[in-house]
Design an enzyme around this catalytic site. Structure first.
Site, PDB file in Angstrom:
ATOM      1  N   ALA A  65       0.862  -1.181   0.000  1.00  0.00           N
ATOM      2  CA  ALA A  65       0.000   0.000   0.000  1.00  0.00           C
ATOM      3  C   ALA A  65       0.898   1.231   0.000  1.00  0.00           C
ATOM      4  CB  ALA A  65      -0.889  -0.007   1.236  1.00  0.00           C
ATOM      5  N   GLY A 108       0.592  -4.962   0.971  1.00  0.00           N
ATOM      6  CA  GLY A 108      -0.590  -5.016   0.113  1.00  0.00           C
ATOM      7  C   GLY A 108      -0.306  -5.713  -1.219  1.00  0.00           C
ATOM      8  N   GLU A 111      -0.659  -9.258  -0.487  1.00  0.00           N
ATOM      9  CA  GLU A 111      -2.098  -9.481  -0.249  1.00  0.00           C
ATOM     10  C   GLU A 111      -2.884  -9.460  -1.558  1.00  0.00           C
ATOM     11  OE1 GLU A 111      -1.987  -6.304   2.646  1.00  0.00           O
ATOM     12  OE2 GLU A 111      -2.761  -7.626   4.192  1.00  0.00           O
TER      13      GLU A 111
END
Ligand code: CAA
Length: 257
Positions: A65, A108, A111
């Site tokens: 992220a 992220g 993920e």
């Protein structure tokens, strides 16, 4: 689209989404995630698309992220922005998504790869959940999907130390499907995508849904769910075509009907 490139017909029935924020190592800012969400929604509705490949290219998949975007946010900002509702939409994609990962897939990024259905990796792929090193923890499913994929011992170590693992370690742990040379990553991912794209798209959707349901149900509930999806395939012309082709010793021609 500013941060991704989308080709709905990279090949017959196969769409390609490429993350395109190279200077920031494909860091997943909110707009980029919204673009992925919108692209997946459109591709999911496009009858010409049967399989979707998501890649960051040969250098990096995604370094997580966007830390700069969230550094000064308060908890209430984060609550109100509700960035993970975008991820929830991505998870709802009914067609199979294959992540093609080269270089870093961190935080992220890891993920996002795990939100896909399969992960093809190059020899340079590195996976990790390093959020702990910046005073936070995974928020887009890392503690849940990683644990289900690799088990508690390795998930705990990755999440609590932030260390990265190599493609080899990821393969041994069951996180990824295969490792291929960097320059062959897209070709090998396409081979896998073609194998899926030639099957009945109806059966593929129902089967994906049933496998994912294994993570959300007891064995008995999952078996009932599977059985109903199995029965449902018998409502399709594709099932008739598939079984007729077997009996007639020819290749099936699935139409998605
Ligand atoms: N967010 C924002 N910018 C990032 C970024 C990120 N996650 N990762 C890299 N960048 C930027 C860097 O700031 C740098 O920008 P500048 O040139 O403007 O300084 C550029 O990308 C190149 O990065 P580096 O110079 O750091 O490259 P490197 O090769 O030396 O290191 C790296 C690569 C190890 C991946 C390192 O960049 C790094 O540690 N990145 C952060 C990884 C991380 O912590 N990810 C988790 C984010 S939090 C999260 O994902 C929460 C969640 O669960 C949703």
């Amino acid at each position: 689209m500013d941060f991704i490139k989308v080709n709905p017909q990279y090949e017959k029935h196969i769409a390609l989404i490429e993350l395109n924020r190279p200077k920031e190592l494909n860091a997943l800012n909110r707009q980029l995630m919204l673009e992925i969400r919108d692209a997946l929604r459109e591709l999911d509705e496009d009858d010409n698309v049967r399989v979707i490949i998501l890649t960051g290219g040969q250098k990096v998949f995604a370094a997580g992220a966007d830390i700069k975007q969230m550094a000064d946010a308060t908890a209430i900002d984060m609550l109100n922005i509700d960035q993970f509702s975008t991820w929830d939409q991505i998870k709802k994609t009914r067609k199979p998504i294959i992540a093609a990962v080269s270089g870093f897939a961190l935080g992220g990024g890891c993920e996002l790869a795990m939100t896909c259905d399969m992960i093809m990796a190059s020899e340079t792929a590195r996976f990790g959940q390093p959020e702990i090193k910046i005073g936070t923890m995974p928020g887009a499913g890392g503690t849940q999907r990683l644990t289900r994929a690799v088990g508690k011992a390795m998930a705990m170590e990755l999440v609590l130390t932030g260390k990265f693992i190599s493609a080899q370690e990821a393969l041994a742990a069951g996180l990824i499907n295969r490792i291929v040379p960097v320059e062959l990553l897209l070709d090998e991912t396409l081979k896998l995508a073609r194998e899926i794209a030639k099957q009945s798209p109806i059966a593929i959707k129902l089967a994906k849904e049933a496998v994912n349901n294994a993570f959300n149900s007891t064995l008995d509930e999952g078996l009932v769910f599977e059985r109903k999806n199995f029965y449902l395939t018998f409502a399709s012309q594709d099932q008739k075509e598939g079984m007729a082709a077997f009996v007639e010793k020819r290749n099936p021609d699935f139409k998605g009907k």
